[in-house]
Design a protein around this motif. Structure first.
Motif, mmCIF file in Angstrom:
data_model
loop_
_atom_site.group_PDB
_atom_site.id
_atom_site.type_symbol
_atom_site.label_atom_id
_atom_site.label_comp_id
_atom_site.label_asym_id
_atom_site.label_seq_id
_atom_site.Cartn_x
_atom_site.Cartn_y
_atom_site.Cartn_z
ATOM 1 N N TYR A 221 23.471 -31.868 106.310
ATOM 2 C CA TYR A 221 22.834 -31.381 105.079
ATOM 3 C C TYR A 221 21.381 -31.841 104.996
ATOM 4 C CZ TYR A 221 22.081 -30.486 100.108
ATOM 5 O OH TYR A 221 21.582 -30.039 98.907
ATOM 6 N N GLU B 281 19.324 -29.841 107.359
ATOM 7 C CA GLU B 281 19.072 -28.497 106.837
ATOM 8 C C GLU B 281 17.976 -28.511 105.779
ATOM 9 O OE1 GLU B 281 23.548 -26.585 107.440
ATOM 10 O OE2 GLU B 281 22.854 -27.253 105.464
ATOM 11 N N GLY C 43 24.847 -24.620 102.108
ATOM 12 C CA GLY C 43 24.489 -25.915 101.556
ATOM 13 C C GLY C 43 25.344 -26.282 100.354
ATOM 14 N N GLU D 159 28.710 -27.303 101.549
ATOM 15 C CA GLU D 159 28.647 -28.642 102.132
ATOM 16 C C GLU D 159 28.643 -29.711 101.043
ATOM 17 O OE1 GLU D 159 26.188 -27.629 106.260
ATOM 18 O OE2 GLU D 159 25.126 -28.314 104.472
ATOM 19 N N VAL D 160 27.928 -29.438 99.935
ATOM 20 C CA VAL D 160 27.914 -30.379 98.821
ATOM 21 C C VAL D 160 29.317 -30.518 98.231
ATOM 22 C CG1 VAL D 160 27.057 -30.755 96.472
ATOM 23 C CG2 VAL D 160 25.488 -30.016 98.261
#
Length: 249
Positions: A99, A102, A220, A223-224
């Motif tokens: 993350y 990114e 994203g 992923e969080v």
């Protein structure tokens, strides 16, 4: 502990492991196809097949990335199923590193986006001056672009003045003149005032950038969610362990 086990399976599997496993398998499938059946892959590239051999190596990269995603999915699911704090923490740490990378890449891309037009113009001018008419891929690409979009050069016909194409042909591409009849002289191209391709190219790039940005944002966000769930399970396990130890004492 039984209630926690049910919670971990239901909560973690849906947003995290399933996505990583599915994305990883899809990437691996594409990578294997590109690597094994390179002939079909190059056929799809059409006029770009000369340069396509370089992109076949992308297949191995896709396989590697797919394998990493599958391993991440398995790591997370094993940590959730087995209620293993070490695996959950490892999963969280790896996703956090990805993350952060990114976000850093997005910041760099945003910084360079302000200079995108200048960078693209420099590349296009060089390609028109030296690649057009001498390189098969560049020639095919520019012919297709200028014919379909009814434009000339990147900014305008001046991008082709003094180019190898003009030296070899003694004139500019016919698309640079409104008559579309050879020879197309610089004077006739100036009178025709055919627009350059820059506006169309930049609009196309912006459109694809928005799509890529939306996909990246969605990834994203997922992923969080995965990091949040894994850390929640880790903390829940830690609390459960502390409670069990305190009860024994």
């Amino acid at each position: 502990m039984y209630r926690f086990s049910i919670l971990s399976r239901q909560t973690f599997f849906l947003p995290g492991s399933f996505f990583f496993n599915l994305a990883g398998l899809a990437l691996m499938a594409v990578g294997i196809w590109v690597s094994v059946d390179s002939g079909s892959f190059l056929t799809l590239l059409g006029p770009f097949s000369k340069q396509g051999v370089q992109f076949v190596n992308v297949g191995y990269l896709c396989i590697a990335l797919g394998a990493v995603l599958v391993l991440l999915g398995l790591l997370g699911s094993c940590g959730a199923h087995g209620e293993n704090k070490c695996l959950l923490l490892s999963f969280f740490s790896i996703i956090l590193v990805i993350y952060v990378a990114e976000v850093a890449a997005a910041v760099v891309a945003l910084a360079y986006s302000y200079f995108a037009e200048d960078i693209l113009k420099a590349w296009a001018t060089e390609s028109l001056q030296n690649g057009y008419s001498s390189d098969v891929v560049a020639t095919t690409t520019w012919n297709s672009t200028m014919t379909e979009l009814k434009c000339c050069g990147f900014s305008n016909y001046t991008d082709l003045l003094g180019s190898k194409f003009e030296e070899n042909e003694g004139s500019l591409p016919v698309v640079c003149c409104w008559t579309n009849i050879a020879p197309c002289s610089p004077a006739e191209a100036e009178r025709s005032a055919v627009q350059g391709c820059s506006r169309h190219i930049l609009e196309s790039l912006r459109k694809h950038a928005y799509i890529l940005g939306a996909i990246t944002t969605a990834i994203g966000a997922l992923e969080v969610v995965a990091m949040t769930v894994s850390m929640y399970l880790y903390c829940r396990l830690d609390n459960e362990t502390s409670r069990v130890i305190s009860e024994k004492h």
